[in-house]
Design an enzyme around this catalytic site. Sequence first.
Site, PDB file in Angstrom:
ATOM      1  N   HIS A   1     -31.418  -6.415  29.853  1.00 51.67           N
ATOM      2  CA  HIS A   1     -31.524  -7.751  30.466  1.00 51.67           C
ATOM      3  C   HIS A   1     -31.058  -8.878  29.552  1.00 51.67           C
ATOM      4  O   HIS A   1     -31.154 -10.040  29.910  1.00 51.67           O
ATOM      5  CB  HIS A   1     -32.962  -7.999  30.934  1.00 51.67           C
ATOM      6  CG  HIS A   1     -33.429  -6.972  31.904  1.00 51.67           C
ATOM      7  ND1 HIS A   1     -33.174  -7.052  33.254  1.00 51.67           N
ATOM      8  CD2 HIS A   1     -34.079  -5.799  31.726  1.00 51.67           C
ATOM      9  CE1 HIS A   1     -33.677  -5.989  33.864  1.00 51.67           C
ATOM     10  NE2 HIS A   1     -34.222  -5.207  32.958  1.00 51.67           N
TER      11      HIS A   1
ATOM     12  N   SER B   1     -38.314  -6.372  31.352  1.00 53.06           N
ATOM     13  CA  SER B   1     -37.759  -6.531  32.693  1.00 53.06           C
ATOM     14  C   SER B   1     -38.718  -7.178  33.669  1.00 53.06           C
ATOM     15  O   SER B   1     -38.290  -7.827  34.617  1.00 53.06           O
ATOM     16  CB  SER B   1     -37.294  -5.175  33.227  1.00 53.06           C
ATOM     17  OG  SER B   1     -38.286  -4.199  33.053  1.00 53.06           O
TER      18      SER B   1
ATOM     19  N   LYS C   1     -26.149  -4.613  35.330  1.00 56.09           N
ATOM     20  CA  LYS C   1     -26.924  -5.844  35.506  1.00 56.09           C
ATOM     21  C   LYS C   1     -25.979  -7.036  35.317  1.00 56.09           C
ATOM     22  O   LYS C   1     -25.153  -7.268  36.175  1.00 56.09           O
ATOM     23  CB  LYS C   1     -28.134  -5.794  34.584  1.00 56.09           C
ATOM     24  CG  LYS C   1     -29.112  -4.767  35.169  1.00 56.09           C
ATOM     25  CD  LYS C   1     -30.255  -4.351  34.323  1.00 56.09           C
ATOM     26  CE  LYS C   1     -31.065  -3.313  35.110  1.00 56.09           C
ATOM     27  NZ  LYS C   1     -31.823  -2.409  34.281  1.00 56.09           N
TER      28      LYS C   1
END
Length: 390
Positions: free
Chosen positions: A205, A177, A236
């Site tokens: 991610h 990240s 996300k």
Amino acid sequence: MLNALQKQLDQRKADGLMRQRRLLDSPQAEYIVANGQDYLSFCSNDYLGLANHPKLIATMQAAAGDSGVGSGASNLITGHHRYHDALEKKLAKFVELPAALVFSTGYMANIGVLGALVGRGDAIFADKLNHACLNDGGYYSLAEFHRFAHSDVAALEKLLIASTAKHKLIAVDAVFSMDGDIAPLPDYLRLCEQYDAYLYVDDAHGFGVLGQHGKGSLSHFDLASPRIIYMATLGKAAGVAGAFVSGQQVVIDYLIQTAKSYVYSTPAPPALSATLTESVNLIENGDDLRAHLQHLITTLKQHLRLKNWKLLPSETAVQPLIVGSNHAAVSLSEHLQKLGILVPAIRPPTVPVNTARLRISLSAAHSEQDVIKLAEALNAAEIMLTEKLT
Ligand SMILES: *Cc1c(COP(=O)(O)O)cnc(C)c1O
């Protein structure tokens, strides 16, 4: 106790480590209103720009209309709505694994899964740069907890050779990240087969961004194995909230019975699941969004002309710019803020000492012009701030 707490807060303030929350008065998007000011933002993990997508807003409104706003009970009592079930089936099919289980947050998923799958007598092998909640899950599980140097396959192999643990679980972020780099998952899977270990992949991610149609890091490497337990977050790139774990049916069945953060918790509202099912559709049909994101990554690299500050080698939406000292990183972030551009400065202990950085987070919601504006502001800032700091 209250006096001790105050003292520690005062110390934090004195050390320049006190963190402040900005007050957001707009949806999460490329242009935001924070603390009453307009900003061009490179701060969010909303990599595909779905957090404010009209179709998802309409889906959530409609789903709240027919399923209400609260789940009302845990999944194992009466809280497991058809919308939750449909999302789990959709996710499993999308990532091409037999089954999936939805958790309220990624943090809860990691704690719940690690706590359920391993315990005393077992061992977890974790990358040193893993997200904090994988560490917390490790401690909570009571399994031995071994950390290896970032993406160091040889170091991991040594630990596996030396281990006498009953069950061995390698737990890693797929995309880191704060660095944006991708873990050597094929090497880890090979080690799993060689040393009878399992691989827990946190794809917070990568999901929605990497792989065929955004299926994530496993698809990026074309990996499939019953030894893989896959986890990704839904707040996300998916733009909403929550997380899921996916893998063999027996793993999911076992987690439903034993993952405490699943069993003893009220699920997120069914309307959220309905929204996420639509979000997975948008991800699956979002090749144009991912192509645009890739174009923005290239645009940033092409327009930066920096001498001292350096982008880490990253092919993902997370583009960290290493500045070095804490002071320089904070000055740079504050300087950009005055220009109406928000990019967070990340300092130790979140990242190693002397690698303070700006974490530039790109989103398909950005335009090419937005990214060029950022690059040019950084080019000018380097000249100006280097003079000021020396
Ligand atoms: C954000 C993040 C989490 C936590 O997920 P939430 O849904 O925000 O709780 C877990 N792992 C990684 C790698 C993350 O980046």
